[in-house]
Design an enzyme around this catalytic site. Structure first.
Site, PDB file in Angstrom:
ATOM      1  N   TYR A  33       2.641   6.338   4.563  1.00 62.84           N
ATOM      2  CA  TYR A  33       3.309   6.996   5.740  1.00 62.84           C
ATOM      3  C   TYR A  33       4.645   7.374   5.123  1.00 62.84           C
ATOM      4  O   TYR A  33       5.375   6.748   4.101  1.00 62.84           O
ATOM      5  CB  TYR A  33       3.384   6.159   6.970  1.00 62.84           C
ATOM      6  CG  TYR A  33       4.286   4.960   7.224  1.00 62.84           C
ATOM      7  CD1 TYR A  33       4.141   3.911   6.430  1.00 62.84           C
ATOM      8  CD2 TYR A  33       5.643   5.100   7.850  1.00 62.84           C
ATOM      9  CE1 TYR A  33       5.033   2.914   6.529  1.00 62.84           C
ATOM     10  CE2 TYR A  33       6.399   4.057   7.871  1.00 62.84           C
ATOM     11  CZ  TYR A  33       6.169   2.745   7.225  1.00 62.84           C
ATOM     12  OH  TYR A  33       7.119   1.754   7.528  1.00 62.84           O
ATOM     13  N   LYS A 150       4.656   2.990   0.180  1.00 64.94           N
ATOM     14  CA  LYS A 150       4.814   2.840   1.743  1.00 64.94           C
ATOM     15  C   LYS A 150       3.561   2.948   2.691  1.00 64.94           C
ATOM     16  O   LYS A 150       3.255   4.013   2.818  1.00 64.94           O
ATOM     17  CB  LYS A 150       5.679   3.860   2.246  1.00 64.94           C
ATOM     18  CG  LYS A 150       6.402   3.778   3.418  1.00 64.94           C
ATOM     19  CD  LYS A 150       7.610   4.757   3.309  1.00 64.94           C
ATOM     20  CE  LYS A 150       8.370   4.803   4.820  1.00 64.94           C
ATOM     21  NZ  LYS A 150       8.924   3.357   5.391  1.00 64.94           N
ATOM     22  N   GLU A 182      14.765  -7.339   1.251  1.00 65.64           N
ATOM     23  CA  GLU A 182      15.086  -6.177   2.115  1.00 65.64           C
ATOM     24  C   GLU A 182      15.086  -6.527   3.511  1.00 65.64           C
ATOM     25  O   GLU A 182      14.610  -7.706   3.901  1.00 65.64           O
ATOM     26  CB  GLU A 182      14.239  -4.799   1.800  1.00 65.64           C
ATOM     27  CG  GLU A 182      12.859  -4.959   1.935  1.00 65.64           C
ATOM     28  CD  GLU A 182      11.960  -3.731   1.408  1.00 65.64           C
ATOM     29  OE1 GLU A 182      12.564  -2.778   1.412  1.00 65.64           O
ATOM     30  OE2 GLU A 182      10.895  -4.091   1.114  1.00 65.64           O
ATOM     31  N   LEU A 206      10.794  -1.562  -0.918  1.00 69.72           N
ATOM     32  CA  LEU A 206      10.631   0.106  -0.923  1.00 69.72           C
ATOM     33  C   LEU A 206      11.742   0.677  -1.499  1.00 69.72           C
ATOM     34  O   LEU A 206      12.890   0.356  -1.342  1.00 69.72           O
ATOM     35  CB  LEU A 206      10.468   0.327   0.510  1.00 69.72           C
ATOM     36  CG  LEU A 206       9.992   1.755   0.837  1.00 69.72           C
ATOM     37  CD1 LEU A 206       8.528   2.060   0.434  1.00 69.72           C
ATOM     38  CD2 LEU A 206      10.258   2.123   2.197  1.00 69.72           C
TER      39      LEU A 206
HETATM   40  N1  PDD Z   1      11.349   2.351   7.038  1.00 66.29           N
HETATM   41  N2  PDD Z   1      12.505  -0.762   3.424  1.00 66.29           N
HETATM   42  C1  PDD Z   1      11.348  -0.745   4.236  1.00 66.29           C
HETATM   43  C2  PDD Z   1      10.350  -2.046   4.117  1.00 66.29           C
HETATM   44  C3  PDD Z   1      11.364   0.104   4.892  1.00 66.29           C
HETATM   45  O1  PDD Z   1      10.187   0.168   5.955  1.00 66.29           O
HETATM   46  C4  PDD Z   1      12.375   1.181   5.040  1.00 66.29           C
HETATM   47  C5  PDD Z   1      11.954   2.557   6.166  1.00 66.29           C
HETATM   48  C6  PDD Z   1      13.015   1.263   4.234  1.00 66.29           C
HETATM   49  C7  PDD Z   1      14.079   2.436   4.162  1.00 66.29           C
HETATM   50  O2  PDD Z   1      13.573   3.371   3.600  1.00 66.29           O
HETATM   51  P1  PDD Z   1      14.203   4.892   3.851  1.00 66.29           P
HETATM   52  O3  PDD Z   1      15.736   4.929   3.688  1.00 66.29           O
HETATM   53  O4  PDD Z   1      13.514   5.741   2.835  1.00 66.29           O
HETATM   54  O5  PDD Z   1      13.879   5.088   5.218  1.00 66.29           O
HETATM   55  C8  PDD Z   1      13.257   0.144   3.335  1.00 66.29           C
HETATM   56  C9  PDD Z   1      10.792   3.339   7.967  1.00 66.29           C
HETATM   57  C10 PDD Z   1      12.147   4.134   8.478  1.00 66.29           C
HETATM   58  C11 PDD Z   1      10.035   2.736   9.226  1.00 66.29           C
HETATM   59  O6  PDD Z   1       9.082   2.266   8.888  1.00 66.29           O
HETATM   60  O7  PDD Z   1      10.101   3.410  10.237  1.00 66.29           O
END
Ligand code: PDD
Length: 286
Positions: A33, A150, A182, A206
């Site tokens: 996703y 992801k 994270e 991620l």
């Molecule tokens: N989550 N680390 C994890 C485990 C994440 O699920 C996310 C993003 C990030 C940040 O990635 P990005 O900057 O590309 O959004 C880091 C999304 C926003 C979610 O699951 O809703």
């Protein structure tokens, strides 16, 4: 107006949208996703999200049901159909719905991947959380080892977030072998003596699209950046802490496991980075 979602080629009212009970996304979390933010009806960093999506699919040998140009058009159409001004777009690609439940992946020629998108409203630019900052707890990182992909396997991060809520906090920082990996849905940072410290990329986190932009802007603003692991104890002694994600931008962290960070109010560097990020991303939105 009812919400319009996109399912396997069609835009339909959410109440009429259907996905098979045999869909591997539903049965096995066999799905990837992306969450992309929207400001002023325009998409923030589509290329970054599309590139990571393609990488997630290729690591799992999924064949995309759409080209990236088609995907951009679908994003634009769903924004328009829902009159989305500020918020985000959730996109999920699953390995499809074979007739038989089997741990082995189906042949992609016989079972095409499924695709679903929906939008959500969320204030991104003006947000109370940004002024106040969030409190986090630490918890063991018990997710699978390929967090660079992801996937929709979000039970553990969801569990971790509930542990945080039970303790009156907003999020959890995950810890593996003594070091922070994270947040549950964001990348984690600390600031010490003006240097921004965040874990280096690898399979264990991620590769945040917001992280890449924030680090680029930090370097352009002559800030110092160190990509290395840090412990909770080091974080508790830091001058500032913050997290980044597509729908949170840079969010200050003011408390970790009950210890106040810095002065207990959002720090100047995280505030400045949030300002630069917001300004630059709005300029570059498509
Ligand atoms: N989550 N680390 C994890 C485990 C994440 O699920 C996310 C993003 C990030 C940040 O990635 P990005 O900057 O590309 O959004 C880091 C999304 C926003 C979610 O699951 O809703």
């Amino acid at each position: 107006m009812s919400q319009i979602v996109y399912v396997n080629g069609d835009f339909v009212p959410a109440a009429e949208a259907k996905v098979s009970v045999f869909d591997r996304g539903f049965l096995m979390a066999d799905a990837v996703y992306e969450v992309t933010s929207v400001i002023g009806g325009k998409i923030i960093d589509f290329d970054g999200h599309a590139t990571r999506l393609q990488r997630s699919m290729s690591e799992l040998e999924m064949v995309s049901p759409v080209t990236m140009d088609e995907l951009l058009q679908i994003h634009r159409d769903i924004i328009e159909k829902n009159n989305l001004v500020e918020g985000g777009i959730y996109l999920q690609i699953t390995r499809g719905a074979p007739d038989v439940r089997d741990f082995a992946w189906p042949d992609p020629e016989e079972v095409p991947c499924g695709i679903v998108l929906f939008t959500f409203d969320k204030p991104l630019v003006d947000s109370k959380v940004m002024d106040e900052g969030i409190k986090v707890i630490s918890i063991a990182d018990e997710r699978w080892g390929r967090r660079d992909i992801k996937t929709t396997q979000l039970l553990y991060p969801s569990f971790a977030k509930m542990q945080a809520k039970k303790k009156g906090c907003q999020d959890a920082w995950l810890v593996e072998d003594g070091f922070v990996t994270e947040g549950t849905a964001n990348n984690a940072y600390i600031v010490k003596n003006g240097t921004i410290i965040t874990r280096q990329l690898g399979n264990d986190i991620l590769h945040g699209i917001t992280r890449a932009a924030i680090l680029r802007f930090a370097l352009e603003a002559q800030m110092k950046v160190e990509e290395r692991p840090f412990t909770i104890a080091e974080a508790q002694e830091a001058d500032e802490a913050f997290v980044t994600s597509a729908t949170g931008f840079a969010q200050p962290v003011i408390e970790i496991d009950g210890a106040q960070i810095g002065t207990g109010i959002p720090g100047d560097i995280s505030k400045r980075l949030r300002e630069i990020y917001t300004e630059e991303m709005i300029k570059a939105a498509i």
